[in-house]
Motif scaffolding. Structure first.
Motif, PDB file in Angstrom:
ATOM      1  N   LYS A   1      -8.255   2.420  -3.966  1.00  0.00           N
ATOM      2  CA  LYS A   1      -9.532   3.197  -4.617  1.00  0.00           C
ATOM      3  C   LYS A   1      -9.018   4.218  -5.662  1.00  0.00           C
ATOM      4  O   LYS A   1      -9.825   4.380  -6.493  1.00  0.00           O
ATOM      5  CB  LYS A   1     -10.558   3.713  -3.804  1.00  0.00           C
ATOM      6  N   TYR A   2      -7.829   4.789  -5.262  1.00  0.00           N
ATOM      7  CA  TYR A   2      -7.366   5.644  -6.563  1.00  0.00           C
ATOM      8  C   TYR A   2      -6.722   4.735  -7.697  1.00  0.00           C
ATOM      9  O   TYR A   2      -6.578   5.337  -8.892  1.00  0.00           O
ATOM     10  CB  TYR A   2      -6.451   6.627  -5.856  1.00  0.00           C
ATOM     11  N   ASP A   3      -6.374   3.529  -7.697  1.00  0.00           N
ATOM     12  CA  ASP A   3      -5.531   2.818  -8.850  1.00  0.00           C
ATOM     13  C   ASP A   3      -6.665   2.280  -9.292  1.00  0.00           C
ATOM     14  O   ASP A   3      -6.346   1.958 -10.536  1.00  0.00           O
ATOM     15  CB  ASP A   3      -4.514   1.978  -8.125  1.00  0.00           C
ATOM     16  N   GLU A   4      -7.509   1.701  -8.824  1.00  0.00           N
ATOM     17  CA  GLU A   4      -8.449   0.777  -9.435  1.00  0.00           C
ATOM     18  C   GLU A   4      -9.994   1.343  -9.625  1.00  0.00           C
ATOM     19  O   GLU A   4     -10.586   2.012  -8.800  1.00  0.00           O
ATOM     20  CB  GLU A   4      -9.020  -0.377  -8.309  1.00  0.00           C
ATOM     21  N   PRO A   5     -10.315   1.166 -10.905  1.00  0.00           N
ATOM     22  CA  PRO A   5     -11.911   1.687 -11.391  1.00  0.00           C
ATOM     23  C   PRO A   5     -12.773   0.828 -10.550  1.00  0.00           C
ATOM     24  O   PRO A   5     -13.857   1.268  -9.745  1.00  0.00           O
ATOM     25  CB  PRO A   5     -11.901   1.434 -12.918  1.00  0.00           C
TER      26      PRO A   5
ATOM     27  N   ALA B   1       0.763  -1.343   0.088  1.00  0.00           N
ATOM     28  CA  ALA B   1       0.049   0.040   0.004  1.00  0.00           C
ATOM     29  C   ALA B   1       0.831   1.390   0.171  1.00  0.00           C
ATOM     30  O   ALA B   1       0.315   2.527  -0.364  1.00  0.00           O
ATOM     31  CB  ALA B   1      -0.757   0.002   1.228  1.00  0.00           C
TER      32      ALA B   1
ATOM     33  N   SER C   1       0.315   4.439  -2.177  1.00  0.00           N
ATOM     34  CA  SER C   1      -0.844   4.302  -3.240  1.00  0.00           C
ATOM     35  C   SER C   1      -2.151   3.923  -2.585  1.00  0.00           C
ATOM     36  O   SER C   1      -2.039   2.813  -1.836  1.00  0.00           O
ATOM     37  CB  SER C   1      -0.389   3.420  -4.387  1.00  0.00           C
ATOM     38  N   ILE C   2      -3.172   4.569  -2.811  1.00  0.00           N
ATOM     39  CA  ILE C   2      -4.340   4.206  -2.043  1.00  0.00           C
ATOM     40  C   ILE C   2      -5.277   3.278  -3.106  1.00  0.00           C
ATOM     41  O   ILE C   2      -5.621   3.827  -4.353  1.00  0.00           O
ATOM     42  CB  ILE C   2      -5.221   5.374  -1.655  1.00  0.00           C
TER      43      ILE C   2
END
Lengths: 116, 116, 116, 116
Positions: D112-116, D106, D109-110
């Motif tokens: 929910k910001y990386d994955e749609p 982690a 990088s968070i």
């Protein structure tokens, strides 16, 4: 998008341009403004019973209408800056919902209310 | 309301009728559902910078579009059960905003950002 | 702040530090995350009657508790990065509310429900 | 719950009792009020940059603190009427988050910001 919505989108675009507000109108900010306005809309109903919410006094209905307007305006603006057609997206979602909630299974019960 | 929005409103009305969902569609409940969907829309942007939110990957943009659709659908449904014309309300609000934010005073600055 | 809240604040601070997440934890972002979680909390209740919401099944109550936790965690984190003591602020607000809603005038009626 | 939170919970209970407001304080209504207040909190930040939100003027910080208080008060009140201990729920959630977001994966990088 329909003519009336395209018309609103165009007016909002001009409104922002005239005030040099495009700098503030990032999708992140517009999505925040949208949920803030949705909260103001809900505020009218928060202490009402459901029955009361179905039978608003005229001045209350007008005040709610003004909040409905704010939500619609930010929604259109957000869709514009993202290049999304909200009516096409809504039509696609309606088709999906018809599959998700078949009439025979969904009659009289909304899933999210039945399932944790 | 425009033809496309009236069309969506009619489809939503039929959708609710077919499933006997009018009982759930009080304005109070619909306003709650609206703010919940607005929250899901904002969730996409919560950790992004404004710049990132202006430049979404295609699959993210589609996911955001689906949330825009949900917000629009609940907004139309709420307007229907309240007997509000959302486009007329938005046009009225735009006129009001033009008075509230005169071009010369509002240029480059949004009030709520300047004032506590 | 109380010991338990100070404890949670410290754990959250360490959690963010360990993951290099302070960069994401601007007040703007944390306030967004807070409203998103508040929406997830409301989602549980959106189609329930008030009566149903007063009498949750155990598994639903646990799910709601997890959302209450998320809201509390973001609220504490936001207060920390802003240097706000949430308990002191709440005590101040309670005093203000006692003045705003005198017992004799407020009995049996909440203002926002009476006034448009 | 900690002493200070239990104290606030008790004061809120007395406040509602004195005004005969328990009738309005269904979990459904309190969750609505909570998200409305969270929206008012976010409103302060909606047009700010993240940088601006990290560096508030004192009067703005006070106004934000008053909204933080409102959110905390409704959260405590909701937890009380549901019989939930918010601090215990938050501690449980923190443990879960430590598993969900391992430090090595982690970092910086968070999800929910990386994955749609």
């Amino acid at each position: 998008m329909t003519d009336s919505l395209r018309d609103l989108a165009g007016q909002l675009d001009q409104f922002a341009r005239d005030r040099d507000w495009q700098q503030f109108h990032s999708p992140k900010n517009l999505a925040s403004a949208l949920v803030v306005e949705a909260g103001e809309l809900l505020e009218h109903f928060q202490w009402m019973t459901e029955e009361q919410s179905r039978d608003l006094a005229p001045e209350r209905r007008d005040a709610v209408g003004a909040e409905v307007a704010d939500v619609l305006l930010y929604l259109i603006r957000l869709a514009t800056v993202l290049g999304i057609d909200p009516v096409a997206a809504a039509q696609a979602k309606l088709k999906l919902n018809a599959l998700r909630y078949p009439v025979d299974r969904a009659r009289g019960s909304i899933r999210k209310y039945d399932e944790p």
